[in-house]
Design a protein around this motif. Structure first.
Motif, PDB file in Angstrom:
ATOM      1  N   ASP A 201       1.131  -1.253   0.117  1.00 47.64           N
ATOM      2  CA  ASP A 201      -0.055   0.065  -0.049  1.00 47.64           C
ATOM      3  C   ASP A 201       0.947   1.119   0.030  1.00 47.64           C
ATOM      4  O   ASP A 201       1.671   1.366   1.159  1.00 47.64           O
ATOM      5  N   VAL A 202       0.968   2.047  -1.064  1.00 51.55           N
ATOM      6  CA  VAL A 202       1.642   3.171  -1.297  1.00 51.55           C
ATOM      7  C   VAL A 202       1.225   4.409  -0.639  1.00 51.55           C
ATOM      8  O   VAL A 202      -0.034   4.479  -1.336  1.00 51.55           O
ATOM      9  N   ALA A 203       1.804   5.181  -0.093  1.00 53.71           N
ATOM     10  CA  ALA A 203       1.184   6.247   0.683  1.00 53.71           C
ATOM     11  C   ALA A 203      -0.010   5.971   1.401  1.00 53.71           C
ATOM     12  O   ALA A 203      -1.098   6.332   1.191  1.00 53.71           O
ATOM     13  N   CYS A 204       0.047   4.942   2.316  1.00 56.20           N
ATOM     14  CA  CYS A 204      -0.776   4.174   3.076  1.00 56.20           C
ATOM     15  C   CYS A 204      -1.587   4.827   4.164  1.00 56.20           C
ATOM     16  O   CYS A 204      -2.644   4.665   4.366  1.00 56.20           O
TER      17      CYS A 204
ATOM     18  N   ASP B 211       4.996   5.126   3.952  1.00 55.11           N
ATOM     19  CA  ASP B 211       4.311   6.526   4.042  1.00 55.11           C
ATOM     20  C   ASP B 211       5.246   7.383   4.583  1.00 55.11           C
ATOM     21  O   ASP B 211       6.296   6.698   5.467  1.00 55.11           O
TER      22      ASP B 211
ATOM     23  N   VAL C 102      -2.622   1.900  -4.637  1.00 54.84           N
ATOM     24  CA  VAL C 102      -2.553   3.476  -4.311  1.00 54.84           C
ATOM     25  C   VAL C 102      -3.843   4.216  -4.436  1.00 54.84           C
ATOM     26  O   VAL C 102      -4.534   4.029  -5.306  1.00 54.84           O
ATOM     27  N   THR C 103      -4.073   4.806  -3.760  1.00 57.64           N
ATOM     28  CA  THR C 103      -5.238   5.861  -3.553  1.00 57.64           C
ATOM     29  C   THR C 103      -4.999   7.164  -3.125  1.00 57.64           C
ATOM     30  O   THR C 103      -4.206   7.449  -2.186  1.00 57.64           O
TER      31      THR C 103
ATOM     32  N   TYR D 215      -3.249   9.447  -4.110  1.00 56.66           N
ATOM     33  CA  TYR D 215      -1.677   9.791  -4.223  1.00 56.66           C
ATOM     34  C   TYR D 215      -1.143   9.882  -5.702  1.00 56.66           C
ATOM     35  O   TYR D 215      -1.539   9.067  -6.432  1.00 56.66           O
TER      36      TYR D 215
ATOM     37  N   ILE E 224       6.370   2.178  -9.088  1.00 55.84           N
ATOM     38  CA  ILE E 224       5.253   1.513  -8.360  1.00 55.84           C
ATOM     39  C   ILE E 224       4.548   0.580  -9.497  1.00 55.84           C
ATOM     40  O   ILE E 224       4.512  -0.744  -8.906  1.00 55.84           O
TER      41      ILE E 224
ATOM     42  N   TYR F  92      -5.359   1.291  -8.877  1.00 46.84           N
ATOM     43  CA  TYR F  92      -4.663   2.695  -8.392  1.00 46.84           C
ATOM     44  C   TYR F  92      -6.032   3.416  -8.749  1.00 46.84           C
ATOM     45  O   TYR F  92      -6.699   3.239  -9.676  1.00 46.84           O
TER      46      TYR F  92
ATOM     47  N   THR G 197      -6.794   7.958  -8.168  1.00 50.36           N
ATOM     48  CA  THR G 197      -6.340   9.250  -7.623  1.00 50.36           C
ATOM     49  C   THR G 197      -7.345  10.425  -8.431  1.00 50.36           C
ATOM     50  O   THR G 197      -7.928  10.005  -9.305  1.00 50.36           O
TER      51      THR G 197
END
Length: 194
Positions: free
Chosen positions: A33-36, A56, A93-94, A96, A105, A117, A119
């Motif tokens: 989870d990127v930028a969680c 994060d 990713v959400t 972000y 990513i 993803y 955003t």
């Protein structure tokens, strides 16, 4: 720019898009989870039996996320991509966008793995924040960034409640061996999973 302050996302339900397409992730998979933030998607995937890792830059946000899986505090905008050469069965990713990290990513999606993803997109400046073009995907930009993955679902448009413009994708990296037939990725969650 990180768009997920911990206080705003603490206790929030997972994104409908992530929930809708999470059935594409095989049972027991490793999920990044990127930028969680505080881990709303880490929690969702952990509850589904997956091994989760969140990254994060906010140690405060990661305090809550640590209860759902492994975490890494890293500034992925100013520092190096901490997962260079690593692969995950799913990358999530959400809310972000940092364009310089899009290749890393996408590269983190393992053969046969899934990218989920979602955003903000161009048009969002007419309804709220973020409103700077730096933080809004342009038409087709998420599709272009996902080149080499098989797109299962893609949307680009306006959503109500809250009002926002988004781009979102569910895409699968082909298996490592080209002689293997592509995995069956149902467009609907199997009835036993609902």
């Amino acid at each position: 720019m990180l768009l997920k302050p911990a206080a705003h996302h603490a206790g929030m339900a997972p994104s409908d898009w992530i929930v809708r397409w999470s059935h594409l992730v095989p049972a027991g998979s490793a999920v990044l989870d990127v930028a969680c933030g505080s881990g709303r998607h880490m929690r969702w995937f952990a509850e589904q039996g997956h091994r989760v890792t969140g990254v994060d830059r906010s140690d405060e946000a990661l305090g809550a996320a640590r209860t759902f899986g492994g975490t890494l505090q890293a500034d992925i905008e100013e520092g190096p991509w901490p997962f260079e050469g690593q692969h995950f069965d799913a990358v999530v990713v959400t809310n972000y966008l940092w364009r310089a990290r899009l290749p890393g990513i996408v590269a983190a999606v393992a053969p046969g793995g899934v990218l989920l993803y979602e955003t903000f997109a161009a048009g969002n400046e007419t309804v709220g924040k973020p409103s700077r073009a730096d933080f809004l995907l342009q038409p087709g930009e998420l599709l272009a960034a996902s080149a080499g993955l098989r797109v299962v679902a893609y949307e680009d448009g306006y959503l109500d409640a809250p009002a926002r413009f988004v781009q979102r994708i569910a895409a699968v990296r082909p298996p490592a061996r080209s002689e293997n037939p592509p995995g069956h990725r149902p467009l609907l969650r199997p009835p036993s999973s609902q």
